[in-house]
Design a protein around this motif. Structure first.
Motif, PDB file in Angstrom:
ATOM      1  N   THR A  52      16.410 -58.781 -38.003  1.00  0.00           N
ATOM      2  CA  THR A  52      17.949 -58.492 -38.979  1.00  0.00           C
ATOM      3  C   THR A  52      17.546 -58.915 -40.102  1.00  0.00           C
ATOM      4  N   SER A  53      16.480 -58.146 -40.924  1.00  0.00           N
ATOM      5  CA  SER A  53      15.563 -58.897 -41.775  1.00  0.00           C
ATOM      6  C   SER A  53      15.719 -57.727 -42.945  1.00  0.00           C
ATOM      7  N   PRO A  54      15.795 -57.371 -43.877  1.00  0.00           N
ATOM      8  CA  PRO A  54      15.256 -56.043 -44.759  1.00  0.00           C
ATOM      9  C   PRO A  54      14.123 -56.025 -45.177  1.00  0.00           C
ATOM     10  N   GLU A  55      13.417 -57.605 -45.630  1.00  0.00           N
ATOM     11  CA  GLU A  55      11.873 -56.982 -45.679  1.00  0.00           C
ATOM     12  C   GLU A  55      11.262 -56.604 -44.791  1.00  0.00           C
ATOM     13  N   ALA A  56      11.154 -57.398 -42.929  1.00  0.00           N
ATOM     14  CA  ALA A  56      10.873 -57.174 -42.089  1.00  0.00           C
ATOM     15  C   ALA A  56      11.006 -55.498 -41.860  1.00  0.00           C
ATOM     16  N   ALA A  57      12.356 -55.349 -42.206  1.00  0.00           N
ATOM     17  CA  ALA A  57      12.844 -53.040 -41.203  1.00  0.00           C
ATOM     18  C   ALA A  57      11.507 -52.443 -42.419  1.00  0.00           C
ATOM     19  N   ALA A  58      12.016 -53.110 -43.737  1.00  0.00           N
ATOM     20  CA  ALA A  58      10.855 -51.789 -44.866  1.00  0.00           C
ATOM     21  C   ALA A  58       9.642 -52.044 -44.307  1.00  0.00           C
ATOM     22  N   LEU A  59       8.572 -53.016 -43.464  1.00  0.00           N
ATOM     23  CA  LEU A  59       8.037 -52.061 -42.582  1.00  0.00           C
ATOM     24  C   LEU A  59       7.677 -51.555 -42.207  1.00  0.00           C
ATOM     25  N   ALA A  60       8.932 -52.128 -40.585  1.00  0.00           N
ATOM     26  CA  ALA A  60       8.930 -50.630 -39.717  1.00  0.00           C
ATOM     27  C   ALA A  60       9.332 -49.579 -39.776  1.00  0.00           C
ATOM     28  N   VAL A  61      10.290 -49.207 -40.722  1.00  0.00           N
ATOM     29  CA  VAL A  61      10.563 -48.257 -41.291  1.00  0.00           C
ATOM     30  C   VAL A  61       9.583 -47.098 -41.778  1.00  0.00           C
ATOM     31  N   ARG A  62       8.531 -47.699 -42.766  1.00  0.00           N
ATOM     32  CA  ARG A  62       7.281 -47.311 -43.039  1.00  0.00           C
ATOM     33  C   ARG A  62       6.521 -47.023 -42.160  1.00  0.00           C
ATOM     34  N   LYS A  63       5.877 -47.129 -40.885  1.00  0.00           N
ATOM     35  CA  LYS A  63       5.177 -47.236 -40.059  1.00  0.00           C
ATOM     36  C   LYS A  63       6.185 -45.581 -38.787  1.00  0.00           C
ATOM     37  N   LEU A  64       7.693 -45.891 -38.684  1.00  0.00           N
ATOM     38  CA  LEU A  64       8.218 -44.957 -38.347  1.00  0.00           C
ATOM     39  C   LEU A  64       7.763 -43.875 -38.647  1.00  0.00           C
ATOM     40  N   VAL A  65       7.743 -43.761 -40.123  1.00  0.00           N
ATOM     41  CA  VAL A  65       8.142 -42.894 -41.113  1.00  0.00           C
ATOM     42  C   VAL A  65       6.610 -42.405 -40.753  1.00  0.00           C
ATOM     43  N   SER A  66       5.567 -42.885 -41.515  1.00  0.00           N
ATOM     44  CA  SER A  66       4.697 -42.152 -42.188  1.00  0.00           C
ATOM     45  C   SER A  66       3.672 -41.924 -40.553  1.00  0.00           C
ATOM     46  N   VAL A  67       3.379 -43.204 -39.474  1.00  0.00           N
ATOM     47  CA  VAL A  67       2.666 -43.041 -38.243  1.00  0.00           C
ATOM     48  C   VAL A  67       3.405 -41.802 -36.976  1.00  0.00           C
ATOM     49  N   ASN A  68       4.755 -42.112 -37.250  1.00  0.00           N
ATOM     50  CA  ASN A  68       5.241 -41.818 -35.659  1.00  0.00           C
ATOM     51  C   ASN A  68       5.886 -40.474 -35.813  1.00  0.00           C
ATOM     52  N   ARG A  69       5.822 -41.078 -37.645  1.00  0.00           N
ATOM     53  CA  ARG A  69       6.503 -39.022 -37.943  1.00  0.00           C
ATOM     54  C   ARG A  69       8.055 -39.109 -37.434  1.00  0.00           C
ATOM     55  N   VAL A  70       8.588 -39.454 -37.533  1.00  0.00           N
ATOM     56  CA  VAL A  70      10.044 -39.681 -36.735  1.00  0.00           C
ATOM     57  C   VAL A  70      11.209 -38.992 -37.583  1.00  0.00           C
ATOM     58  N   GLU A  71      11.956 -38.451 -37.033  1.00  0.00           N
ATOM     59  CA  GLU A  71      12.978 -37.391 -37.905  1.00  0.00           C
ATOM     60  C   GLU A  71      14.172 -37.808 -37.725  1.00  0.00           C
ATOM     61  N   ALA A  72      14.577 -39.241 -37.104  1.00  0.00           N
ATOM     62  CA  ALA A  72      15.903 -39.614 -37.217  1.00  0.00           C
ATOM     63  C   ALA A  72      15.737 -41.318 -36.197  1.00  0.00           C
ATOM     64  N   ILE A  73      16.335 -42.451 -37.661  1.00  0.00           N
ATOM     65  CA  ILE A  73      15.935 -43.743 -36.935  1.00  0.00           C
ATOM     66  C   ILE A  73      17.319 -44.494 -36.969  1.00  0.00           C
ATOM     67  N   LEU A  74      18.102 -44.965 -36.230  1.00  0.00           N
ATOM     68  CA  LEU A  74      18.981 -45.052 -34.739  1.00  0.00           C
ATOM     69  C   LEU A  74      19.416 -46.488 -34.378  1.00  0.00           C
ATOM     70  N   GLY A  75      20.327 -46.875 -35.170  1.00  0.00           N
ATOM     71  CA  GLY A  75      20.740 -48.475 -34.207  1.00  0.00           C
ATOM     72  C   GLY A  75      20.494 -49.809 -35.518  1.00  0.00           C
ATOM     73  N   THR A  76      20.428 -49.456 -36.549  1.00  0.00           N
ATOM     74  CA  THR A  76      20.389 -50.605 -37.475  1.00  0.00           C
ATOM     75  C   THR A  76      21.667 -51.326 -37.612  1.00  0.00           C
ATOM     76  N   TRP A  77      21.705 -52.592 -37.594  1.00  0.00           N
ATOM     77  CA  TRP A  77      22.828 -53.606 -37.515  1.00  0.00           C
ATOM     78  C   TRP A  77      23.284 -54.107 -38.229  1.00  0.00           C
ATOM     79  N   SER A  78      22.733 -54.695 -39.023  1.00  0.00           N
ATOM     80  CA  SER A  78      22.936 -55.173 -40.786  1.00  0.00           C
ATOM     81  C   SER A  78      22.886 -54.477 -41.779  1.00  0.00           C
ATOM     82  N   SER A  79      24.215 -54.807 -42.686  1.00  0.00           N
ATOM     83  CA  SER A  79      23.813 -53.790 -43.958  1.00  0.00           C
ATOM     84  C   SER A  79      22.764 -53.461 -44.897  1.00  0.00           C
ATOM     85  N   GLY A  80      21.877 -54.989 -45.375  1.00  0.00           N
ATOM     86  CA  GLY A  80      20.716 -54.615 -45.970  1.00  0.00           C
ATOM     87  C   GLY A  80      19.187 -54.551 -45.136  1.00  0.00           C
ATOM     88  N   VAL A  81      19.874 -54.446 -43.736  1.00  0.00           N
ATOM     89  CA  VAL A  81      18.460 -53.702 -43.008  1.00  0.00           C
ATOM     90  C   VAL A  81      18.697 -52.459 -43.465  1.00  0.00           C
TER      91      VAL A  81
END
Length: 408
Positions: A86-115
């Protein structure tokens, strides 16, 4: 994933088959047309921690169902799960990994608006699909590429719901309080616009900072104006502190807040007396639909709780189905952009109504479909927002009692 904490291991235990490959280097599956890679970015911890485990579990379960039915257009859904905290900062790091390492095509289920906004800052430039349960108006403004899909009512719509509830109760002196984040501020903006539109003024308004042990001075400032009611844009942690300190003053006032604060947890934290009469506006699930019945059965079996306890899990349920049917409609070699173009097509009204992936997969062979969601009918508008119905509940003797639909 090697960094799962104990909570996450518990949540994802039955999803091991989906995650079995998540540690492989990206090139090992980057050219594999038999997979569609999804990031499940949910609030396992933080202010959304009451909902996040169930949201993530639901994404995994529905993906498993799709795969058991042969996949979407023959492509297996592979889920990479992360805790946004529930942290935009933590989310930004997680997204970076999902995009650059895991090469996802979609990200689902973000809850808070900041995230969600932090996620879109990376998914939009990368041309990736994102699906959220967030309310901030800014999400629509930032959805310039048409890649973000909102399964939640906008906070402006919540604000309109608060206005209708205040009007219905006959309150005349109203104050507002909001957490200083996109979600909290936009709830108040929606209410204030409606309130001032009928020639009335908010008697006092306070924007407060998160993660503080006390909000006593803010509460005293609000209550010194002797309002009939206080409209809040809050999360559970700050709402609990504010209501406790408000109750301790002995000054009578009605509190109104979004349903995502969570009535059961609020009562658990404060007791019956301090929460008596608290009013909440929230989305009405798609009652009576086969989709909701199926979700409820799946969720209660997996989580040991009724499906009605987690509205956001119903949205995640719908996200995976919408995405899977869009992949099916786009075909086995479709690009992410081509899949995205099919999302509105498989969920808008006017086609054969379907409630499951299997039904949709079969009906697509004959023509247009309309997925009936568990959370709503999923008729997305021009900026990717589902139009949700809202309802009013009031806490009475420790129980959230539904009072009816709120027309906005």
């Amino acid at each position: 994933m090697e960094n799962f904490d104990q909570t996450r291991r518990r949540v994802l235990a039955s999803g091991a088959a989906l995650l079995a490959g998540a540690l492989l280097p990206a090139h090992a599956f980057a050219e594999n047309k038999k997979e569609f890679r999804i990031g499940a970015l949910n609030p396992i911890t933080g202010a959304g921690g009451f909902y996040g485990p169930g949201m993530q579990k639901t994404i995994l379960m529905v993906a498993q169902d799709v795969n058991a039915a042969g996949g979407a257009a023959g492509r297996m859904l592979r889920v990479f799960a992360e805790d946004c905290q529930t942290s935009p900062e933590a989310a930004a790091l997680a997204v970076r990994k999902l995009v650059s390492v895991n090469r996802v095509e979609a990200i689902l289920g973000t809850w808070s608006s900041g995230v969600t906004l932090a996620t879109m800052a990376q998914t939009n430039p990368a041309g990736l699909i994102s699906m959220n349960t967030s309310g901030a108006t800014a999400i629509s403004h930032e959805n310039t590429e048409g890649l973000a899909w909102r399964f939640q009512a906008t906070n402006e719509r919540y604000g309109q719901g608060f206005f209708r509830a205040v009007e219905q109760e006959g309150f005349e002196k109203v104050a507002t309080m909001a957490l200083n984040n996109p979600s909290g501020r936009s709830v108040l903006e929606g209410f204030t616009k409606e309130w001032e539109g009928v020639g009335k003024k908010v008697v006092e308004s306070v924007i407060y900072e998160p993660n503080r042990p006390s909000y006593r001075s803010e509460v005293q400032r609000i209550l010194s104006r002797q309002p009939d009611a206080v409209v809040m844009g809050a999360y559970l942690p700050d709402a609990s502190i504010i209501l406790r300190e408000g109750y301790q003053t002995g000054i009578p006032v009605r509190w109104l807040m979004p349903g995502f604060v969570g009535a059961p947890d609020l009562v658990k934290a404060l007791g019956k007396e301090a929460t008596e009469g608290v009013m909440m506006i929230d989305i009405i699930m798609n009652d009576g639909s086969a989709a909701l019945e199926r979700f409820n059965a799946m969720y209660s079996e997996a989580m040991g709780q009724p499906g009605s306890s987690n509205l956001y899990a119903t949205m995640c349920y719908d996200m995976v189905l919408v995405l899977a049917l869009a992949i099916e409609a786009a075909g086995p070699n479709a690009s992410t952009a081509q899949v995205n173009e099919k999302i509105r097509e498989v969920s808008s009204q006017g086609g054969t109504e379907v409630n499951t992936f299997e039904e949709g997969k079969e009906a697509l062979k004959k023509g247009k479909i309309s997925l009936v969601g568990a959370s709503s009918r999923l008729n997305f508008d021009e900026v990717g927002n589902a139009t949700q119905d809202l309802g009013l509940t009031v806490i009475e003797d420790g129980v959230a009692v539904y009072k009816g639909k709120v027309t906005v």
